[in-house]
Design a protein around this motif. Structure first.
Motif, PDB file in Angstrom:
ATOM      1  N   GLY A 131       0.779  -1.229   0.000  1.00 54.88           N
ATOM      2  CA  GLY A 131       0.000   0.000   0.000  1.00 54.88           C
ATOM      3  C   GLY A 131       0.807   1.274   0.000  1.00 54.88           C
ATOM      4  O   GLY A 131       1.798   1.416   0.725  1.00 54.88           O
ATOM      5  N   GLY A 132       0.379   2.193  -0.852  1.00 54.72           N
ATOM      6  CA  GLY A 132       0.881   3.553  -0.866  1.00 54.72           C
ATOM      7  C   GLY A 132      -0.241   4.504  -0.479  1.00 54.72           C
ATOM      8  O   GLY A 132      -1.321   4.082  -0.069  1.00 54.72           O
ATOM      9  N   TRP A 133       0.055   5.807  -0.593  1.00 56.57           N
ATOM     10  CA  TRP A 133      -0.913   6.854  -0.260  1.00 56.57           C
ATOM     11  C   TRP A 133      -1.331   6.795   1.209  1.00 56.57           C
ATOM     12  O   TRP A 133      -2.468   7.034   1.569  1.00 56.57           O
ATOM     13  CB  TRP A 133      -2.133   6.792  -1.178  1.00 56.57           C
ATOM     14  N   ARG A 134      -0.388   6.400   2.073  1.00 56.60           N
ATOM     15  CA  ARG A 134      -0.573   6.427   3.526  1.00 56.60           C
ATOM     16  C   ARG A 134      -1.601   5.427   4.043  1.00 56.60           C
ATOM     17  O   ARG A 134      -2.179   5.596   5.112  1.00 56.60           O
ATOM     18  CB  ARG A 134      -0.927   7.849   4.002  1.00 56.60           C
ATOM     19  N   HIS A 135      -1.817   4.353   3.277  1.00 56.24           N
ATOM     20  CA  HIS A 135      -2.700   3.269   3.720  1.00 56.24           C
ATOM     21  C   HIS A 135      -2.015   1.941   3.432  1.00 56.24           C
ATOM     22  O   HIS A 135      -1.412   1.754   2.371  1.00 56.24           O
ATOM     23  CB  HIS A 135      -4.042   3.322   2.999  1.00 56.24           C
ATOM     24  N   CYS A 136      -2.120   1.003   4.386  1.00 61.67           N
ATOM     25  CA  CYS A 136      -1.493  -0.297   4.236  1.00 61.67           C
ATOM     26  C   CYS A 136      -2.516  -1.405   4.481  1.00 61.67           C
ATOM     27  O   CYS A 136      -3.256  -1.381   5.478  1.00 61.67           O
ATOM     28  CB  CYS A 136      -0.341  -0.450   5.226  1.00 61.67           C
ATOM     29  N   ASN A 137      -2.547  -2.380   3.584  1.00 60.95           N
ATOM     30  CA  ASN A 137      -3.436  -3.534   3.694  1.00 60.95           C
ATOM     31  C   ASN A 137      -2.644  -4.818   3.859  1.00 60.95           C
ATOM     32  O   ASN A 137      -1.497  -4.928   3.412  1.00 60.95           O
ATOM     33  CB  ASN A 137      -4.299  -3.685   2.421  1.00 60.95           C
ATOM     34  N   ILE A 138      -3.298  -5.818   4.456  1.00 62.79           N
ATOM     35  CA  ILE A 138      -2.774  -7.171   4.496  1.00 62.79           C
ATOM     36  C   ILE A 138      -3.852  -8.105   3.970  1.00 62.79           C
ATOM     37  O   ILE A 138      -5.042  -7.892   4.236  1.00 62.79           O
ATOM     38  CB  ILE A 138      -2.329  -7.570   5.919  1.00 62.79           C
ATOM     39  N   ALA A 139      -3.446  -9.110   3.188  1.00 63.76           N
ATOM     40  CA  ALA A 139      -4.392 -10.073   2.616  1.00 63.76           C
ATOM     41  C   ALA A 139      -3.748 -11.452   2.620  1.00 63.76           C
ATOM     42  O   ALA A 139      -2.532 -11.581   2.479  1.00 63.76           O
ATOM     43  CB  ALA A 139      -4.784  -9.659   1.196  1.00 63.76           C
ATOM     44  N   ARG A 140      -4.579 -12.477   2.764  1.00 63.30           N
ATOM     45  CA  ARG A 140      -4.074 -13.859   2.776  1.00 63.30           C
ATOM     46  C   ARG A 140      -4.050 -14.409   1.356  1.00 63.30           C
ATOM     47  O   ARG A 140      -5.085 -14.507   0.688  1.00 63.30           O
ATOM     48  CB  ARG A 140      -4.972 -14.740   3.651  1.00 63.30           C
ATOM     49  N   LEU A 141      -2.855 -14.771   0.901  1.00 65.56           N
ATOM     50  CA  LEU A 141      -2.718 -15.358  -0.430  1.00 65.56           C
ATOM     51  C   LEU A 141      -3.222 -16.795  -0.430  1.00 65.56           C
ATOM     52  O   LEU A 141      -3.081 -17.514   0.574  1.00 65.56           O
ATOM     53  CB  LEU A 141      -1.261 -15.320  -0.875  1.00 65.56           C
ATOM     54  N   ASN A 142      -3.781 -17.224  -1.554  1.00 65.76           N
ATOM     55  CA  ASN A 142      -4.169 -18.625  -1.671  1.00 65.76           C
ATOM     56  C   ASN A 142      -2.934 -19.480  -1.990  1.00 65.76           C
ATOM     57  O   ASN A 142      -1.816 -18.961  -2.133  1.00 65.76           O
ATOM     58  CB  ASN A 142      -5.287 -18.825  -2.696  1.00 65.76           C
ATOM     59  N   ALA A 143      -3.118 -20.778  -2.099  1.00 64.66           N
ATOM     60  CA  ALA A 143      -1.986 -21.705  -2.181  1.00 64.66           C
ATOM     61  C   ALA A 143      -1.122 -21.525  -3.414  1.00 64.66           C
ATOM     62  O   ALA A 143       0.091 -21.763  -3.380  1.00 64.66           O
ATOM     63  CB  ALA A 143      -2.500 -23.141  -2.105  1.00 64.66           C
ATOM     64  N   ASP A 144      -1.715 -21.112  -4.542  1.00 66.07           N
ATOM     65  CA  ASP A 144      -0.931 -20.972  -5.776  1.00 66.07           C
ATOM     66  C   ASP A 144      -0.679 -19.517  -6.167  1.00 66.07           C
ATOM     67  O   ASP A 144      -0.230 -19.233  -7.271  1.00 66.07           O
ATOM     68  CB  ASP A 144      -1.590 -21.731  -6.929  1.00 66.07           C
ATOM     69  N   PHE A 145      -0.960 -18.598  -5.258  1.00 59.37           N
ATOM     70  CA  PHE A 145      -0.682 -17.168  -5.445  1.00 59.37           C
ATOM     71  C   PHE A 145      -1.480 -16.547  -6.594  1.00 59.37           C
ATOM     72  O   PHE A 145      -1.065 -15.538  -7.168  1.00 59.37           O
ATOM     73  CB  PHE A 145       0.807 -16.916  -5.645  1.00 59.37           C
ATOM     74  N   THR A 146      -2.601 -17.129  -6.928  1.00 58.77           N
ATOM     75  CA  THR A 146      -3.431 -16.580  -8.002  1.00 58.77           C
ATOM     76  C   THR A 146      -4.550 -15.699  -7.468  1.00 58.77           C
ATOM     77  O   THR A 146      -5.299 -15.104  -8.239  1.00 58.77           O
ATOM     78  CB  THR A 146      -4.050 -17.714  -8.829  1.00 58.77           C
ATOM     79  N   GLY A 147      -4.680 -15.626  -6.153  1.00 56.76           N
ATOM     80  CA  GLY A 147      -5.755 -14.843  -5.557  1.00 56.76           C
ATOM     81  C   GLY A 147      -5.642 -14.865  -4.048  1.00 56.76           C
ATOM     82  O   GLY A 147      -4.574 -15.156  -3.486  1.00 56.76           O
ATOM     83  N   PHE A 148      -6.755 -14.606  -3.377  1.00 56.54           N
ATOM     84  CA  PHE A 148      -6.747 -14.425  -1.933  1.00 56.54           C
ATOM     85  C   PHE A 148      -7.827 -15.257  -1.248  1.00 56.54           C
ATOM     86  O   PHE A 148      -8.837 -15.615  -1.860  1.00 56.54           O
ATOM     87  CB  PHE A 148      -6.943 -12.945  -1.584  1.00 56.54           C
ATOM     88  N   VAL A 149      -7.587 -15.527   0.019  1.00 58.84           N
ATOM     89  CA  VAL A 149      -8.554 -16.220   0.868  1.00 58.84           C
ATOM     90  C   VAL A 149      -9.061 -15.218   1.893  1.00 58.84           C
ATOM     91  O   VAL A 149      -8.261 -14.671   2.669  1.00 58.84           O
ATOM     92  CB  VAL A 149      -7.906 -17.421   1.578  1.00 58.84           C
ATOM     93  N   PRO A 150     -10.348 -14.933   1.929  1.00 64.38           N
ATOM     94  CA  PRO A 150     -10.862 -13.948   2.892  1.00 64.38           C
ATOM     95  C   PRO A 150     -10.593 -14.366   4.328  1.00 64.38           C
ATOM     96  O   PRO A 150     -10.454 -15.554   4.650  1.00 64.38           O
ATOM     97  CB  PRO A 150     -12.366 -13.927   2.597  1.00 64.38           C
ATOM     98  N   PHE A 151     -10.494 -13.394   5.202  1.00 66.98           N
ATOM     99  CA  PHE A 151     -10.380 -13.663   6.624  1.00 66.98           C
ATOM    100  C   PHE A 151     -11.712 -14.194   7.149  1.00 66.98           C
ATOM    101  O   PHE A 151     -12.725 -14.200   6.438  1.00 66.98           O
ATOM    102  CB  PHE A 151      -9.968 -12.392   7.374  1.00 66.98           C
ATOM    103  N   GLU A 152     -11.705 -14.640   8.401  1.00 69.57           N
ATOM    104  CA  GLU A 152     -12.891 -15.271   8.965  1.00 69.57           C
ATOM    105  C   GLU A 152     -14.115 -14.353   8.961  1.00 69.57           C
ATOM    106  O   GLU A 152     -15.258 -14.824   8.901  1.00 69.57           O
ATOM    107  CB  GLU A 152     -12.599 -15.723  10.402  1.00 69.57           C
ATOM    108  N   ASP A 153     -13.879 -13.044   9.008  1.00 71.12           N
ATOM    109  CA  ASP A 153     -15.008 -12.097   9.004  1.00 71.12           C
ATOM    110  C   ASP A 153     -15.473 -11.737   7.601  1.00 71.12           C
ATOM    111  O   ASP A 153     -16.341 -10.882   7.436  1.00 71.12           O
ATOM    112  CB  ASP A 153     -14.648 -10.830   9.768  1.00 71.12           C
ATOM    113  N   GLY A 154     -14.892 -12.389   6.584  1.00 67.32           N
ATOM    114  CA  GLY A 154     -15.300 -12.139   5.210  1.00 67.32           C
ATOM    115  C   GLY A 154     -14.523 -11.048   4.504  1.00 67.32           C
ATOM    116  O   GLY A 154     -14.665 -10.871   3.283  1.00 67.32           O
ATOM    117  N   VAL A 155     -13.683 -10.330   5.229  1.00 67.44           N
ATOM    118  CA  VAL A 155     -12.889  -9.246   4.646  1.00 67.44           C
ATOM    119  C   VAL A 155     -11.682  -9.843   3.934  1.00 67.44           C
ATOM    120  O   VAL A 155     -11.002 -10.732   4.460  1.00 67.44           O
ATOM    121  CB  VAL A 155     -12.431  -8.258   5.731  1.00 67.44           C
TER     122      VAL A 155
END
Length: 324
Positions: free
Chosen positions: A170-194
């Motif tokens: 993240g740039g512009w003074r905002h930082c995100n974290i996301a869980r990558l899926n096993a093959d790095f083609t996308g993401f796995v949502p957190f338990e709350d759906g985010v």
């Protein structure tokens, strides 16, 4: 007489050897304008993957550098360029490389997009060796939208002890974290759906980095403006990679007698010797061009409470540290 000459030569060689062994790396560690360096150990070599620091329309490729001892460096030219990434056209920067299942994945930012309407963002490429050549994994960006107002740039991949991989960016003074899926083609949502969770600490600007030490998660980032003298690195510590992260303080900044604008760093840890190094860029004295940035390495230390001591930037750099 020949025996005397030979004996004398042996003495001179023996006396010279320690001096050669003590030779420091020097800063910058390799020539050329390079910024946003990510350092990591693969096998018996240190690797640095930096941004080629130039006007955005010339930033169309990545070089990499490797060393057996932090002193002697080999350049690996054009490990990835826009010819292999059809959707990217400019502003390739801040590579982050991770090994998984005997493949190497390089995450990168491209095109410096300013809105969701533009094409670009964070991509990922794959290779069978750290030096590439890398090929586009998806044929499109992995992230091409602004989530939580974070510009999709300055990506870092963090592997936790349980094997879960996180993308922190993240740039512009905002930082995100996301869980990558096993093959790095996308993401796995957190338990709350985010999917993209904001973890922005106080004074964060860009350039996130994370490592784990003694069960704690150290989150680091760059503050200030990347073209200015206030560019610097601060950090926080938490019990989880998700935070919360409360800013502790600044540990890397310029020294007006040595160089300006020290920031956008990474950390190398040699677990066998428990040695820590900070890899960063800075602007030499007398240079006014924003892109005149060089890659440097200095030691990083901790106090008895596990806090990071302020780093002294140097011109001499680090001692040779051959990997076993």
């Amino acid at each position: 007489m020949k025996q005397l000459i030979l004996f004398t030569a042996l003495i001179i060689t023996a006396a010279a050897a320690p001096a050669q062994q003590k030779k420091k790396a020097g800063n910058p560690v390799f020539p050329g304008w390079y910024a946003d360096p990510e350092g990591i150990i693969y096998g018996n070599r240190y690797w640095v993957f930096p941004t080629f620091s130039a006007p955005y329309n010339q930033q169309v490729f990545f070089d990499a550098f490797s060393s057996p001892d932090l002193v002697r460096w080999t350049k690996h030219a054009r490990i990835l360029d826009t010819a292999s990434i059809k959707w990217a056209r400019r502003a390739l920067w801040a590579p982050s490389v991770i090994e998984k299942d005997k493949k190497y994945y390089l995450f990168f930012g491209a095109n410096d997009i300013q809105s969701d309407a533009e094409r670009g963002g964070i991509g990922v490429a794959v290779a069978s060796k750290p030096e590439g050549p890398y090929k586009d994994l998806l044929g499109k960006p992995l992230i091409d939208k602004f989530h939580n107002k974070a510009q999709p740039i300055d990506q870092f991949v963090f592997r936790d002890v349980d094997g879960q991989h996180y993308l922190i960016y993240g740039g512009w003074r905002h930082c995100n974290i996301a869980r990558l899926n096993a093959d790095f083609t996308g993401f796995v949502p957190f338990e709350d759906g985010v999917t993209f969770r904001e973890i922005t600490p106080e004074k964060y600007v860009e350039g996130p980095f994370m490592f784990r030490k003694n069960g704690k998660y150290y989150f680091m980032w760059s503050e200030g403006g990347w073209t200015g003298p206030d560019y610097s690195v601060a950090y926080a510590i938490a019990d989880s990679p998700l935070g919360p992260f409360k800013r502790i303080g600044k540990i890397l900044q310029q020294n007006p007698a040595i160089a300006r604008g020290a920031g956008h760093h990474s950390v190398i840890h040699d677990a066998k010797t428990d040695s820590w190094y900070i890899v960063y860029h800075r602007r030499p004295l007398g240079e006014t061009d924003a892109n005149s940035r060089e890659t440097c390495i200095d030691r990083m230390y901790f106090d008895g409470n596990g806090l990071i001591k302020p780093v002294a930037i140097t011109t001499e750099g680090v001692d040779p540290a051959p990997l076993q």
